[in-house]
Write a protein that holds these residues in place. Structure first.
Motif, mmCIF file in Angstrom:
data_model
loop_
_atom_site.group_PDB
_atom_site.id
_atom_site.type_symbol
_atom_site.label_atom_id
_atom_site.label_comp_id
_atom_site.label_asym_id
_atom_site.label_seq_id
_atom_site.Cartn_x
_atom_site.Cartn_y
_atom_site.Cartn_z
ATOM 1 N N GLU A 1 0.859 -1.188 0.000
ATOM 2 C CA GLU A 1 0.000 0.000 0.000
ATOM 3 C C GLU A 1 0.887 1.227 0.000
ATOM 4 O O GLU A 1 2.005 1.207 0.549
ATOM 5 C CB GLU A 1 -0.962 0.014 1.182
ATOM 6 C CG GLU A 1 -0.312 0.137 2.540
ATOM 7 C CD GLU A 1 -1.338 0.225 3.654
ATOM 8 O OE1 GLU A 1 -0.926 0.570 4.783
ATOM 9 O OE2 GLU A 1 -2.527 -0.049 3.414
ATOM 10 N N THR B 1 0.925 5.549 0.527
ATOM 11 C CA THR B 1 0.212 6.707 1.048
ATOM 12 C C THR B 1 1.053 7.964 0.875
ATOM 13 O O THR B 1 2.265 7.905 0.650
ATOM 14 C CB THR B 1 -0.118 6.519 2.543
ATOM 15 O OG1 THR B 1 1.109 6.300 3.275
ATOM 16 C CG2 THR B 1 -1.039 5.323 2.754
ATOM 17 N N THR C 1 -3.813 1.243 -3.344
ATOM 18 C CA THR C 1 -4.298 0.216 -2.436
ATOM 19 C C THR C 1 -4.545 -1.056 -3.244
ATOM 20 O O THR C 1 -4.418 -1.062 -4.464
ATOM 21 C CB THR C 1 -5.602 0.640 -1.728
ATOM 22 O OG1 THR C 1 -6.611 0.885 -2.718
ATOM 23 C CG2 THR C 1 -5.403 1.905 -0.906
ATOM 24 N N ASP D 1 -0.962 10.435 5.540
ATOM 25 C CA ASP D 1 -1.018 9.082 4.978
ATOM 26 C C ASP D 1 -2.301 8.844 4.183
ATOM 27 O O ASP D 1 -2.934 7.787 4.257
ATOM 28 C CB ASP D 1 -0.855 8.013 6.063
ATOM 29 C CG ASP D 1 0.613 7.720 6.372
ATOM 30 O OD1 ASP D 1 1.439 7.802 5.450
ATOM 31 O OD2 ASP D 1 0.921 7.413 7.531
ATOM 32 N N ALA D 2 -2.675 9.832 3.385
ATOM 33 C CA ALA D 2 -3.821 9.667 2.483
ATOM 34 C C ALA D 2 -3.519 8.556 1.486
ATOM 35 O O ALA D 2 -2.412 8.481 0.942
ATOM 36 C CB ALA D 2 -4.094 10.970 1.737
ATOM 37 N N PRO D 3 -4.475 7.659 1.206
ATOM 38 C CA PRO D 3 -4.220 6.542 0.296
ATOM 39 C C PRO D 3 -3.883 7.013 -1.118
ATOM 40 O O PRO D 3 -4.503 7.933 -1.647
ATOM 41 C CB PRO D 3 -5.546 5.768 0.312
ATOM 42 C CG PRO D 3 -6.230 6.186 1.568
ATOM 43 C CD PRO D 3 -5.829 7.616 1.796
ATOM 44 N N VAL D 4 -2.913 6.375 -1.717
ATOM 45 C CA VAL D 4 -2.550 6.624 -3.112
ATOM 46 C C VAL D 4 -2.719 5.336 -3.926
ATOM 47 O O VAL D 4 -3.443 5.308 -4.920
ATOM 48 C CB VAL D 4 -1.115 7.159 -3.223
ATOM 49 C CG1 VAL D 4 -0.723 7.354 -4.690
ATOM 50 C CG2 VAL D 4 -0.980 8.490 -2.472
#
Length: 307
Positions: free
Chosen positions: A287, A289, A300, A295-298
């Motif tokens: 994962e 981020t 997944t 740590d916003a998802p980039v």
């Protein structure tokens, strides 16, 4: 209606010839951040033609043709505003290592169009083969906002297990603490401008006015640039720098990355179980981020299949 799913799925496959040279590979590697430090022997395998190892994700730009997102929008029955389009995900299956120089026949076709209610999800499959046989197969998943609602198939909902959560792997295929790694990758301010020279000239990644029209504060990094950066991190960290060990690579683009940010890549390698057949892929679950945005998802649902 701008999107005619039935017409798009019935369209004939599109075939073309592509070619690439070591210069194209070197440019791609630089575009995904290779060469830091410039004299590091581990980086020179990506940046020096005399010892060139081709990162498998180069397949997504080989031939400098239109990327999967743009090609999917060129299919008959698809007539949509580029500002409404996002790259939703990418998968790659390697049949053989990608050579530093080559020519290949490439065939692309739309294989699925899913109705997500407020949007459509298009799946474009591309197969590449040279004189010696198949080279790679890739799928680009393209999200088109505002084009759903035709009561079509909503598509699959399976989600691979992210790092740190229990996986569905059999009990004889455990992980161990030595297979967990976290690395941080700085994204240079000019990185999108360099990466776009490998073929993806979408103004979303360079033109501030276009980015604002698409709903972003500023130009965003190409999803496939993040995709390549992530694969390089896995190869360098868990595969001893051996690009030939990569068999497959699948990722969902859960959010954007911006030039100037730092990407945090968390990865976990599983061990092959006793019941696995010889030569079976061993998954690395990943994962990604954005550090500066909490740590916003980039990326997944990301899995690298390794030999």
């Amino acid at each position: 209606m701008p999107l005619d799913a039935a017409k798009a799925l019935a369209a004939e496959p599109h075939s073309r010839e592509i070619a690439w040279t070591p210069k194209d590979v070197l440019l791609y590697h630089l575009g995904i951040g290779a060469g830091r430090p410039a004299t590091d022997p581990r980086e020179l395998r990506y940046t020096l033609e005399s010892r060139l190892h081709v990162l498998p994700s180069f397949a997504t730009v080989a031939g400098a043709g239109a990327p999967g997102v743009i090609e999917a929008l060129s299919v008959p029955g698809v007539d949509v505003d580029l500002a409404r389009v996002l790259h939703a995900g990418q998968s790659l299956r390697l049949h053989r290592p990608v050579p530093p120089e080559g020519r290949a026949a490439v065939t692309s076709r739309l294989t699925a169009a899913y109705d997500k209610g407020t949007a459509a999800l298009l799946v474009l499959r591309t197969d590449a083969a040279d004189a010696d046989g198949p080279l790679w197969t890739e799928e680009a998943r393209v999200f088109v906002r505002g084009e759903g609602g035709w009561s079509g198939d909503p598509g699959p909902t399976h989600r691979p297990t992210p790092p740190g959560e229990p996986s569905d792997a059999p009990s004889d295929a455990p992980t161990d603490s030595s297979s967990y790694r976290t690395v941080e990758l700085p994204v240079r301010e000019e990185q999108a401008l360099l990466y776009r020279l490998s073929g993806d000239l979408n103004p979303l990644h360079a033109d501030p006015a276009f980015a604002r029209a698409a709903g972003f504060d500023r130009p965003v990094l190409h999803g496939l640039c993040t995709y390549g950066m992530t694969l390089k991190a896995v190869v360098d960290t868990l595969l001893d720098g051996d690009v030939t060990r990569v068999r497959s690579y699948d990722a969902r683009f859960a959010g954007v990355a911006y030039p100037g940010e730092t990407l945090r890549v968390r990865m976990r390698r599983e061990r092959a179980g006793a019941a696995a057949p010889p030569g079976a892929d061993v998954p690395v679950r990943v994962e990604v981020t954005a550090v500066e945005r909490g740590d916003a998802p980039v990326l997944t649902e990301t899995v690298v299949g390794c030999g």
